[in-house]
Structure formats: structure tokens, C-alpha cells
Design a protein around this motif. Structure first.
Motif, short mmCIF file in Angstrom:
data_model
loop_
_atom_site.label_atom_id
_atom_site.label_comp_id
_atom_site.label_asym_id
_atom_site.label_seq_id
_atom_site.Cartn_x
_atom_site.Cartn_y
_atom_site.Cartn_z
N VAL A 186 -42.46 28.02 -103.59
CA VAL A 186 -43.25 29.03 -104.28
C VAL A 186 -44.65 29.08 -103.70
O VAL A 186 -45.05 28.23 -102.90
N GLN A 187 -45.40 30.08 -104.13
CA GLN A 187 -46.78 30.25 -103.69
C GLN A 187 -47.73 29.67 -104.72
O GLN A 187 -47.38 29.51 -105.90
N VAL A 188 -48.93 29.39 -104.29
CA VAL A 188 -49.97 28.93 -105.20
C VAL A 188 -50.13 29.94 -106.34
O VAL A 188 -50.19 31.14 -106.11
N GLY A 189 -50.20 29.40 -107.55
CA GLY A 189 -50.37 30.25 -108.72
C GLY A 189 -49.07 30.70 -109.37
O GLY A 189 -49.08 31.24 -110.48
N ASP A 190 -47.96 30.47 -108.70
CA ASP A 190 -46.66 30.86 -109.24
C ASP A 190 -46.22 29.93 -110.36
O ASP A 190 -46.85 28.89 -110.61
N SER A 191 -45.15 30.31 -111.00
CA SER A 191 -44.55 29.51 -112.06
C SER A 191 -43.10 29.17 -111.70
O SER A 191 -42.45 29.90 -110.94
N LEU A 192 -42.64 28.07 -112.26
CA LEU A 192 -41.24 27.65 -112.10
C LEU A 192 -40.78 27.01 -113.39
O LEU A 192 -41.59 26.42 -114.12
N ARG A 193 -39.49 27.09 -113.61
CA ARG A 193 -38.89 26.41 -114.75
C ARG A 193 -37.81 25.48 -114.24
O ARG A 193 -36.81 25.93 -113.67
N LEU A 194 -38.01 24.20 -114.43
CA LEU A 194 -37.01 23.23 -114.07
C LEU A 194 -36.10 22.97 -115.26
O LEU A 194 -36.55 22.96 -116.42
N THR A 195 -34.86 22.73 -114.96
CA THR A 195 -33.86 22.47 -115.98
C THR A 195 -33.15 21.16 -115.68
O THR A 195 -32.89 20.83 -114.51
N CYS A 196 -32.83 20.41 -116.72
CA CYS A 196 -32.07 19.17 -116.55
C CYS A 196 -30.94 19.17 -117.57
O CYS A 196 -31.19 19.23 -118.78
N ALA A 197 -29.73 19.09 -117.06
CA ALA A 197 -28.55 19.04 -117.92
C ALA A 197 -28.13 17.59 -118.13
O ALA A 197 -27.96 16.84 -117.16
N PHE A 198 -27.95 17.22 -119.37
CA PHE A 198 -27.56 15.86 -119.76
C PHE A 198 -26.07 15.84 -120.07
O PHE A 198 -25.61 16.65 -120.90
N SER A 199 -25.33 14.95 -119.45
CA SER A 199 -23.92 14.76 -119.76
C SER A 199 -23.72 13.37 -120.30
O SER A 199 -24.12 12.39 -119.64
N GLY A 200 -23.12 13.26 -121.46
CA GLY A 200 -22.91 11.97 -122.07
C GLY A 200 -23.08 12.07 -123.57
O GLY A 200 -23.13 13.15 -124.13
N ARG A 201 -23.17 10.92 -124.18
CA ARG A 201 -23.25 10.88 -125.64
C ARG A 201 -24.68 10.67 -126.11
O ARG A 201 -25.52 10.11 -125.41
N ASP A 202 -24.89 11.10 -127.35
CA ASP A 202 -26.11 10.75 -128.08
C ASP A 202 -27.38 11.25 -127.41
O ASP A 202 -28.42 10.55 -127.40
N PHE A 203 -27.35 12.46 -126.92
CA PHE A 203 -28.53 13.03 -126.26
C PHE A 203 -29.76 12.95 -127.17
O PHE A 203 -30.86 12.63 -126.71
N LYS A 204 -29.56 13.23 -128.44
CA LYS A 204 -30.70 13.28 -129.35
C LYS A 204 -31.42 11.95 -129.49
O LYS A 204 -32.58 11.91 -129.89
N THR A 205 -30.75 10.88 -129.17
CA THR A 205 -31.37 9.56 -129.33
C THR A 205 -32.22 9.15 -128.13
O THR A 205 -32.95 8.17 -128.19
N TYR A 206 -32.13 9.91 -127.05
CA TYR A 206 -32.84 9.53 -125.84
C TYR A 206 -34.23 10.15 -125.76
O TYR A 206 -34.44 11.29 -126.17
N VAL A 207 -35.12 9.37 -125.21
CA VAL A 207 -36.40 9.90 -124.73
C VAL A 207 -36.12 10.53 -123.38
O VAL A 207 -35.57 9.88 -122.48
#
Length: 121
Positions: free
Chosen positions: A11-32
Motif C-alpha cells: 500500500v501507499q503512505v496514508g492508506d488503510s488496511l484491514r487484517l483478518t485472523c481466522a481461529f480454528s479450534g475450541r473455546d475461542f472466547k476464552t483466549y486472549v
């Protein structure tokens, strides 16, 4: 647990990006869930974490005015919205899962493969 990060790019200076992370496994809510970044020749650097406590996520002072972490517990996803990108934001960005609310990457058990963000001036 498996983590899959995506959304990086050139990207160029000043641009925006959205990174995404997909979690596979159990108990996602319990993780930091955290984001870290590492530039060539530098140590891995804390960016932000969300401990799902309902309070405000913790973000590094160096990016807190430009980056926002969020999570969607229904989709087992975390996001990093990055705005006003600068050349010094160039790095490989990693998502991580742990049990402690900490900025120390050593305390995160699970890591994704990372996604490269390059900011061109």
C-alpha cells in the motif's frame, strides 16, 4: 488451535488496511487474541490484544491512534484495522492466541503464519 492471517499487501503512505485472523479450534472466547509485527532484523513487536473482557482492548502507544483491534466471537475472527499507514509500519503481522493479557509474545501459545504489510512512500 490454528490461526490464519490474511489481508496484507503493498500500500501507499496514508492508506488503510484491514487484517483478518481466522481461529480454528475450541473455546475461542476464552483466549486472549493479539496482533504482533516483525520487521526484518528487528524483534517481534506487540501491536494490540483483546482479552474478551468487555473492556477496551490494549494497543501499543506507537499505533493506538491509527490501529484498532476487534474480535467477532460468533465467527471466531479477529481483525486489525490499520489507518494512515506509514513506512515504519512495514512488517510481517502475526495473530496469536494466549491465556494471559500481556504484551509479551512469549506468553502466546499459538501463532499464525503471518501476513506481509508493505507501506511504500
Amino acid at each position: 488451535v490454528q490461526l490464519q492471517a490474511s489481508g496484507g499487501g503493498l500500500v501507499q503512505v496514508g492508506d488503510s488496511l484491514r487484517l483478518t485472523c481466522a481461529f480454528s479450534g475450541r473455546d475461542f472466547k476464552t483466549y486472549v487474541m493479539g496482533w504482533f509485527r516483525q520487521a526484518p532484523g528487528k524483534e517481534r513487536e506487540f501491536v494490540a490484544f483483546d482479552n474478551n473482557s468487555g473492556g477496551r482492548p490494549t494497543t501499543s502507544d506507537s499505533v493506538k491512534d491509527r490501529f484498532v483491534i476487534s474480535r467477532d466471537n460468533a465467527k471466531n475472527m479477529i481483525y486489525l484495522e490499520m489507518g494512515n499507514l506509514k513506512p515504519e509500519d512495514t512488517a510481517r503481522y502475526y495473530c496469536a492466541a494466549g491465556v494471559f493479557s500481556t504484551r509479551d509474545p512469549q506468553h502466546y501459545r499459538h501463532w499464525g503464519q503471518g501476513t506481509q504489510v508493505t507501506v511504500s512512500s
